[in-house]
Scaffold this active site. Structure first.
Site, PDB file in Angstrom:
ATOM      1  N   TYR A   1      50.742  60.504  39.377  1.00 43.55           N
ATOM      2  CA  TYR A   1      50.125  60.027  40.626  1.00 43.55           C
ATOM      3  C   TYR A   1      48.734  60.628  40.782  1.00 43.55           C
ATOM      4  O   TYR A   1      47.792  59.938  41.180  1.00 43.55           O
ATOM      5  CB  TYR A   1      50.988  60.406  41.840  1.00 43.55           C
ATOM      6  CG  TYR A   1      50.489  59.757  43.108  1.00 43.55           C
ATOM      7  CD1 TYR A   1      50.950  58.500  43.491  1.00 43.55           C
ATOM      8  CD2 TYR A   1      49.507  60.372  43.885  1.00 43.55           C
ATOM      9  CE1 TYR A   1      50.460  57.879  44.627  1.00 43.55           C
ATOM     10  CE2 TYR A   1      49.014  59.754  45.021  1.00 43.55           C
ATOM     11  CZ  TYR A   1      49.489  58.512  45.388  1.00 43.55           C
ATOM     12  OH  TYR A   1      48.988  57.882  46.515  1.00 43.55           O
TER      13      TYR A   1
ATOM     14  N   PHE B   1      26.430  36.757  46.175  1.00 42.91           N
ATOM     15  CA  PHE B   1      27.695  36.448  45.532  1.00 42.91           C
ATOM     16  C   PHE B   1      28.742  36.382  46.647  1.00 42.91           C
ATOM     17  O   PHE B   1      28.665  37.126  47.624  1.00 42.91           O
ATOM     18  CB  PHE B   1      28.091  37.458  44.438  1.00 42.91           C
ATOM     19  CG  PHE B   1      29.334  36.984  43.748  1.00 42.91           C
ATOM     20  CD1 PHE B   1      29.287  35.884  42.902  1.00 42.91           C
ATOM     21  CD2 PHE B   1      30.568  37.549  44.018  1.00 42.91           C
ATOM     22  CE1 PHE B   1      30.445  35.370  42.336  1.00 42.91           C
ATOM     23  CE2 PHE B   1      31.728  37.040  43.444  1.00 42.91           C
ATOM     24  CZ  PHE B   1      31.673  35.953  42.601  1.00 42.91           C
ATOM     25  N   THR B   2      29.713  35.488  46.486  1.00 45.24           N
ATOM     26  CA  THR B   2      30.650  35.172  47.583  1.00 45.24           C
ATOM     27  C   THR B   2      31.309  36.417  48.194  1.00 45.24           C
ATOM     28  O   THR B   2      31.194  36.660  49.393  1.00 45.24           O
ATOM     29  CB  THR B   2      31.745  34.215  47.069  1.00 45.24           C
ATOM     30  OG1 THR B   2      32.295  34.750  45.868  1.00 45.24           O
ATOM     31  CG2 THR B   2      31.179  32.833  46.794  1.00 45.24           C
TER      32      THR B   2
ATOM     33  N   PHE C   1      36.778  28.351  49.224  1.00 42.69           N
ATOM     34  CA  PHE C   1      36.939  27.652  47.949  1.00 42.69           C
ATOM     35  C   PHE C   1      38.246  27.973  47.249  1.00 42.69           C
ATOM     36  O   PHE C   1      38.763  27.169  46.491  1.00 42.69           O
ATOM     37  CB  PHE C   1      35.762  27.988  47.015  1.00 42.69           C
ATOM     38  CG  PHE C   1      35.503  29.461  46.916  1.00 42.69           C
ATOM     39  CD1 PHE C   1      34.669  30.088  47.816  1.00 42.69           C
ATOM     40  CD2 PHE C   1      36.116  30.230  45.946  1.00 42.69           C
ATOM     41  CE1 PHE C   1      34.445  31.455  47.757  1.00 42.69           C
ATOM     42  CE2 PHE C   1      35.905  31.595  45.864  1.00 42.69           C
ATOM     43  CZ  PHE C   1      35.069  32.214  46.785  1.00 42.69           C
TER      44      PHE C   1
ATOM     45  N   LYS D   1      34.985  41.636  33.795  1.00 46.88           N
ATOM     46  CA  LYS D   1      34.040  40.797  33.040  1.00 46.88           C
ATOM     47  C   LYS D   1      33.555  41.570  31.813  1.00 46.88           C
ATOM     48  O   LYS D   1      34.287  41.704  30.839  1.00 46.88           O
ATOM     49  CB  LYS D   1      32.882  40.371  33.933  1.00 46.88           C
ATOM     50  CG  LYS D   1      33.232  39.275  34.943  1.00 46.88           C
ATOM     51  CD  LYS D   1      33.900  39.774  36.162  1.00 46.88           C
ATOM     52  CE  LYS D   1      33.993  38.747  37.266  1.00 46.88           C
ATOM     53  NZ  LYS D   1      34.768  39.261  38.407  1.00 46.88           N
TER      54      LYS D   1
ATOM     55  N   ARG E   1      30.771  25.677  42.175  1.00 46.00           N
ATOM     56  CA  ARG E   1      29.875  26.719  42.669  1.00 46.00           C
ATOM     57  C   ARG E   1      28.761  26.034  43.455  1.00 46.00           C
ATOM     58  O   ARG E   1      27.645  25.896  43.013  1.00 46.00           O
ATOM     59  CB  ARG E   1      29.268  27.546  41.525  1.00 46.00           C
ATOM     60  CG  ARG E   1      30.261  28.262  40.652  1.00 46.00           C
ATOM     61  CD  ARG E   1      30.712  29.606  41.170  1.00 46.00           C
ATOM     62  NE  ARG E   1      31.599  29.550  42.315  1.00 46.00           N
ATOM     63  CZ  ARG E   1      32.088  30.640  42.924  1.00 46.00           C
ATOM     64  NH1 ARG E   1      31.760  31.833  42.526  1.00 46.00           N
ATOM     65  NH2 ARG E   1      32.903  30.530  43.943  1.00 46.00           N
TER      66      ARG E   1
ATOM     67  N   ASP F   1      24.913  45.443  41.244  1.00 46.61           N
ATOM     68  CA  ASP F   1      26.188  44.806  40.914  1.00 46.61           C
ATOM     69  C   ASP F   1      26.230  44.789  39.390  1.00 46.61           C
ATOM     70  O   ASP F   1      25.560  43.997  38.733  1.00 46.61           O
ATOM     71  CB  ASP F   1      26.285  43.400  41.508  1.00 46.61           C
ATOM     72  CG  ASP F   1      27.664  42.793  41.226  1.00 46.61           C
ATOM     73  OD1 ASP F   1      28.271  43.162  40.198  1.00 46.61           O
ATOM     74  OD2 ASP F   1      28.121  41.954  42.017  1.00 46.61           O
TER      75      ASP F   1
HETATM   76  C1  P70 Z   1      34.042  35.039  38.921  1.00 49.06           C
HETATM   77  C2  P70 Z   1      34.637  36.322  39.475  1.00 49.06           C
HETATM   78  C3  P70 Z   1      33.649  38.201  40.583  1.00 49.06           C
HETATM   79  C4  P70 Z   1      32.490  39.003  40.946  1.00 49.06           C
HETATM   80  C5  P70 Z   1      31.207  38.717  40.413  1.00 49.06           C
HETATM   81  C6  P70 Z   1      30.109  39.489  40.807  1.00 49.06           C
HETATM   82  C7  P70 Z   1      28.754  39.223  40.272  1.00 49.06           C
HETATM   83  C8  P70 Z   1      31.498  40.768  42.211  1.00 49.06           C
HETATM   84  C9  P70 Z   1      32.618  40.031  41.866  1.00 49.06           C
HETATM   85  C10 P70 Z   1      33.942  40.381  42.509  1.00 49.06           C
HETATM   86  C11 P70 Z   1      35.833  36.095  40.366  1.00 49.06           C
HETATM   87  C12 P70 Z   1      35.538  35.260  41.557  1.00 49.06           C
HETATM   88  C13 P70 Z   1      35.273  35.845  42.769  1.00 49.06           C
HETATM   89  C14 P70 Z   1      34.963  35.064  43.862  1.00 49.06           C
HETATM   90  C15 P70 Z   1      34.903  33.696  43.701  1.00 49.06           C
HETATM   91  C16 P70 Z   1      35.224  33.098  42.517  1.00 49.06           C
HETATM   92  C17 P70 Z   1      35.534  33.884  41.443  1.00 49.06           C
HETATM   93  N1  P70 Z   1      33.576  37.074  40.054  1.00 49.06           N
HETATM   94  N2  P70 Z   1      30.284  40.477  41.698  1.00 49.06           N
HETATM   95  O1  P70 Z   1      34.827  34.201  38.491  1.00 49.06           O
HETATM   96  O2  P70 Z   1      34.741  41.026  41.608  1.00 49.06           O
HETATM   97  O3  P70 Z   1      36.699  39.481  41.330  1.00 49.06           O
HETATM   98  O4  P70 Z   1      36.779  41.861  40.540  1.00 49.06           O
HETATM   99  O5  P70 Z   1      36.819  41.358  42.960  1.00 49.06           O
HETATM  100  O6  P70 Z   1      31.024  37.723  39.536  1.00 49.06           O
HETATM  101  O7  P70 Z   1      32.819  34.896  38.882  1.00 49.06           O
HETATM  102  P1  P70 Z   1      36.347  40.907  41.607  1.00 49.06           P
END
Ligand code: P70
Length: 465
Positions: free
Chosen positions: A71, A123-124, A449, A257, A382, A214
């Site tokens: 742990y 980013f979303t 989405f 990634k 997207r 990021d």
């Molecule tokens: C994708 C994934 C994640 C991502 C990223 C960047 C530049 C942070 C994150 C978050 C997964 C995804 C996320 C939201 C919408 C669609 C797809 N991207 N910054 O497919 O990381 O997923 O580990 O929490 O691309 O692009 P995590």
């Protein structure tokens, strides 16, 4: 056409299944035209995302066996901490279960209600956590990034004059930090240049603004710098990655990634006070600060994945050039997409692919659904759906970029899979006039989405093959 042979051989295989067009038509109807709601078993080639979809190496699978599941104080944590310090150069690190958890903890600490958070495109998940912490995202990416045909080699760059304008308008005290992304995902996987980052560092030093990276796709970005930026051709990917991080004050990272694992993330920084607070928060939301939501074996695979991603330059060259190969095939077929080709994905331009569909009828969502029916390939919207509604006006944001992302998992698909994908999309392009728009039947409030449901604005005519 240039294709880089894989710098690995295949040791384990996972069968995938081809289905009929009729089967896929029913499957997409059941999934309400949202590719996130399809079952993976019904997909032939899965280009939904490069996130958590990498194939691990034999060394990573071996590392899993070395998981120390204590742990507290797992040896894999200390190995991961050392690896992050060595490869990325940050002093402190807190593991999290994935990237957005790191974004959450960082946003809550660095953003005060009413602050502004500039960034090189949103980013979303990143923007959502900024907004949940009371911040307002301001896009400061160069204008070229919003033009899918502009050949600028570093479309991820920040426009420093937009930063200056923000400083003049709101004052530095109202700016939490700049959110700086490598290989900007929503712009089409477009890299930043070292020159831009250096200039930004100077600007931020002058004004006392932090740069938070990021770090999700920094290795891919390093490849573009090595290939395109003067003075970097003879530097290793490892050196370039370290130099990028050295100009920043800390990072969030989705390890799913470039770090070549199926789950994981981390938050890293040089500021000790921030580290103390991040550790305090990680125990509330993730788990103890020596595992942060990951098992010991996950941390072992992650440390190995980080090392592999920069060990030789061959891997990243093959990876980015495979993406480029898909882009070249689509160029040959005249299918409109974002240029220059990004690192992790090729982004189809749905506005140009389906000019007859208004953006409020979600052309990119409709195109992703029809690609699935035509080919069994799963892609991701997207565009207007991903961008969501403006919190102030409640209107769809109607972003300039209305894209469908064909995302290449790392070390998973071969050239033949890429050929098949490009041929299918070229065929669909010939029948594009038959594709109809969509309307919401269910719209979640946040990150809509992922779970949104749609129906066609008119019944879909089944395309004749
Ligand atoms: C994708 C994934 C994640 C991502 C990223 C960047 C530049 C942070 C994150 C978050 C997964 C995804 C996320 C939201 C919408 C669609 C797809 N991207 N910054 O497919 O990381 O997923 O580990 O929490 O691309 O692009 P995590």
């Amino acid at each position: 056409m240039k294709y880089i042979p894989e710098p690995f051989r295949i040791k384990t295989v996972e069968p995938i299944r081809m289905t009929t067009r009729e089967y896929r038509r029913r499957a997409i109807e059941k999934a309400s035209y949202n590719t996130f709601l399809l079952r993976s078993e019904d997909v032939y080639i899965d280009l939904l995302t490069d996130s958590g979809t990498s194939a691990m190496s034999d060394a990573q699978w071996a590392a899993l066996q070395m998981g120390d599941e204590a742990y507290a104080g797992s040896k894999n944590f200390y190995d991961l901490e050392e690896t992050v310090q060595e490869i990325f150069g940050y002093k402190y690190m807190v593991p999290t279960h994935q990237g957005r958890a790191a974004e959450h903890i960082m946003s809550q600490y660095l953003i005060k209600k009413g602050d502004y958070v500039p960034g090189n495109m949103y980013f979303t998940t990143t923007r959502l956590h900024q907004e949940l912490a009371g911040g307002k995202f301001v896009d400061v990416i160069i204008d070229e990034a919003h033009d899918t045909t502009n050949p600028h080699p570093f479309k991820g760059n920040v426009d420093i004059s937009k930063m200056q304008r923000l400083v003049d308008e709101v004052g530095v005290d109202k700016i939490s930090y700049i959110s700086y992304e490598t290989c900007v995902n929503m712009a089409g996987g477009q890299p930043i240049s070292m020159a831009n980052l250096r200039e930004l560092r100077k600007f931020c030093d002058k004004h006392g603004i932090k740069i938070m990276l990021d770090n999700t796709r920094t290795v891919e970005n390093a490849y573009f710098i090595q290939k395109r930026e003067e003075g970097y051709a003879n530097k290793s990917i490892r050196e370039i990655v370290k130099e990028i991080c050295s100009y920043t004050d800390g990072c969030t990272c989705s390890s799913k990634k470039d770090c070549l694992v199926n789950i994981g993330g981390f938050l890293a920084m040089n500021d000790e006070e921030f580290f103390v607070e991040a550790k305090a928060q990680v125990v509330v939301y993730e788990g103890l600060h020596t595992y942060g939501g990951m098992s010991g074996r996950d941390m072992a695979a992650l440390a190995q994945g980080i090392r592999e991603s920069v060990e030789t330059d061959d891997y990243i060259k093959y990876r980015v050039e495979l993406t480029n190969y898909l882009g070249e095939l689509l160029t040959e077929a005249g299918v409109p997409h974002v240029v220059p080709h990004g690192g992790h994905a090729i982004f189809l331009d749905a506005k140009r692919f389906l000019p007859h569909i208004d953006q409020d009828q979600f052309p990119a969502q409709a195109l992703a659904a029809e690609i699935y029916v035509e080919t069994g390939v799963r892609a991701m919207e997207r565009g207007n759906v991903s961008s969501g509604r403006d919190p102030e006006t409640g209107e769809n944001r109607r972003p300039k970029l209305e894209l469908v992302r064909l995302t290449i998992p790392r070390r998973v698909y071969t050239q033949a899979h890429i050929d098949y994908t490009a041929e299918g999309i070229a065929r669909l392009y010939q029948k594009r006039a038959q594709i109809k728009g969509l309307k919401f039947v269910f719209e979640p409030k946040q990150l809509r989405f992922f779970q949104a449901r749609f129906e066609p604005t008119e019944p879909v005519a089944v395309p004749v093959s």
